[in-house]
Scaffold this motif. Structure first.
Motif, short mmCIF file in Angstrom:
data_model
loop_
_atom_site.label_atom_id
_atom_site.label_comp_id
_atom_site.label_asym_id
_atom_site.label_seq_id
_atom_site.Cartn_x
_atom_site.Cartn_y
_atom_site.Cartn_z
N SER A 48 2.34 -1.06 4.42
CA SER A 48 1.92 0.28 4.00
C SER A 48 3.17 1.16 4.07
N LEU A 49 3.66 1.56 2.91
CA LEU A 49 4.99 2.17 2.80
C LEU A 49 4.90 3.63 2.36
N ALA A 50 5.51 4.51 3.13
CA ALA A 50 5.66 5.91 2.71
C ALA A 50 6.87 6.01 1.78
N PRO A 51 6.70 6.52 0.55
CA PRO A 51 7.78 6.50 -0.43
C PRO A 51 8.68 7.73 -0.44
N GLY A 52 8.51 8.63 0.55
CA GLY A 52 9.30 9.86 0.55
C GLY A 52 8.58 10.97 -0.20
N VAL A 53 9.25 12.09 -0.35
CA VAL A 53 8.67 13.27 -1.02
C VAL A 53 9.14 13.27 -2.46
N ILE A 54 8.20 13.24 -3.39
CA ILE A 54 8.50 12.98 -4.80
C ILE A 54 8.03 14.15 -5.66
N HIS B 4 -3.42 1.56 8.94
CA HIS B 4 -4.11 0.69 9.88
C HIS B 4 -4.68 -0.55 9.18
N LEU B 5 -5.03 -0.40 7.91
CA LEU B 5 -5.44 -1.56 7.12
C LEU B 5 -4.31 -2.58 7.08
N ALA B 6 -3.09 -2.10 6.84
CA ALA B 6 -1.94 -3.01 6.78
C ALA B 6 -1.70 -3.70 8.11
N ARG B 7 -1.84 -2.96 9.19
CA ARG B 7 -1.63 -3.57 10.52
C ARG B 7 -2.64 -4.70 10.76
N ALA B 8 -3.91 -4.44 10.44
CA ALA B 8 -4.95 -5.44 10.69
C ALA B 8 -4.78 -6.66 9.78
N LEU C 111 0.86 -1.17 0.00
CA LEU C 111 0.00 0.00 0.00
C LEU C 111 0.90 1.23 0.00
N VAL C 112 0.82 2.05 -1.02
CA VAL C 112 1.65 3.25 -1.07
C VAL C 112 0.99 4.32 -0.20
N SER C 113 1.58 4.55 0.94
CA SER C 113 1.04 5.48 1.92
C SER C 113 1.75 6.83 1.81
N SER C 114 1.91 7.51 2.92
CA SER C 114 2.54 8.82 2.92
C SER C 114 2.89 9.19 4.35
#
Length: 248
Positions: A181-187, A161-165, A136-139
């Protein structure tokens, strides 16, 4: 030939397009799901299929994905990965100033669609005897609130929280999928242009994004995509269901 199957949403531009370009190598089978087809060409010994559809109406897309996966011969695959990357940002303004339609679209694309697609993927592949991953591409904005973008922050926090569950659910299964659920940095994407161009009277954090751009602190989509793909390939992928490429 054994293939690695990847399903990617939001592949027509920005980070999604850069990931698709880097994935299209021999041995890959890539399905993209976007409003518009991406400018992509599959090399020899790779497969590309593109669905042009609106993830603001995610129910039919999830049903189509489940049927599509059910028709695949899993013995031809080495792995299967779902990457929920698509997302939109609503009008940059206090919540009460944003239209219901704008808020609904942001939440449906950013949270409802990933939830339904993840459920369809897990159902259709539950019996597959191969490694399965969901990204999941988070932020960072899912973990730090920002005035003027409540719906985007809420959608990204929901992904975390979806990823945690789901990680807890899958860990209880004999061959459970791994999810992050991964934050990809500032792009440096169109979304950043939108943030920098917002009305400062409605979006008080505009100056912060202008400063990041001026200081050269934005990754290019290609740089960010390479970081995300490296994270996906880690042996410990899924050990932490909520993560940030900047902490890797």
């Amino acid at each position: 030939m054994t293939q690695h199957l990847t399903i990617l949403t939001g592949a027509s531009r920005g980070l999604g397009l850069a990931m698709a370009q880097q994935w299209l190598v021999p041995g890959q089978r890539l399905l993209t799901i976007s409003r518009h087809p991406a400018e992509l060409t599959a090399p020899a010994c790779a497969e590309l299929e593109q669905w042009s559809t609106d993830l603001a109406e995610p129910g039919p897309v999830a049903a189509r994905l489940q049927d599509w996966l059910a028709a695949i011969d899993a013995t031809t695959l080495a792995s299967a990965t779902l990457v929920n990357n698509a997302g939109v940002i609503s009008q940059l303004a206090p919540l009460g100033s944003v239209s219901a339609a704008d808020l609904s679209q942001a939440l449906r694309v950013g949270l409802e669609a990933p939830t339904l697609l993840t459920a369809a993927f897990l159902r259709a592949t539950a019996a597959w005897p191969l490694p399965r991953k969901v990204l999941l591409v988070s932020s960072g904005l899912g973990r730090r609130a920002m005035a003027g973008s409540a719906s985007y922050c809420a959608a990204k926090a929901g992904l975390d929280h979806l990823a945690r569950a789901v990680a807890l659910e899958q860990a209880a299964l004999p061959r459970g999928a791994r999810i992050v659920s991964l934050a990809p940095g500032v792009i440096d994407t169109d979304m950043q242009v939108q943030l920098r161009g917002a009305d400062p009277a409605l979006f008080p954090e505009r100056e912060r994004f202008l400063g990041l751009h001026a200081a050269g602190q934005l990754d290019s989509p290609a740089q960010a995509a390479a970081k995300v793909l490296r994270y996906l390939a880690r042996a410990d992928f899924g050990a932490h269901p909520v993560a940030d490429v900047r902490d890797a």
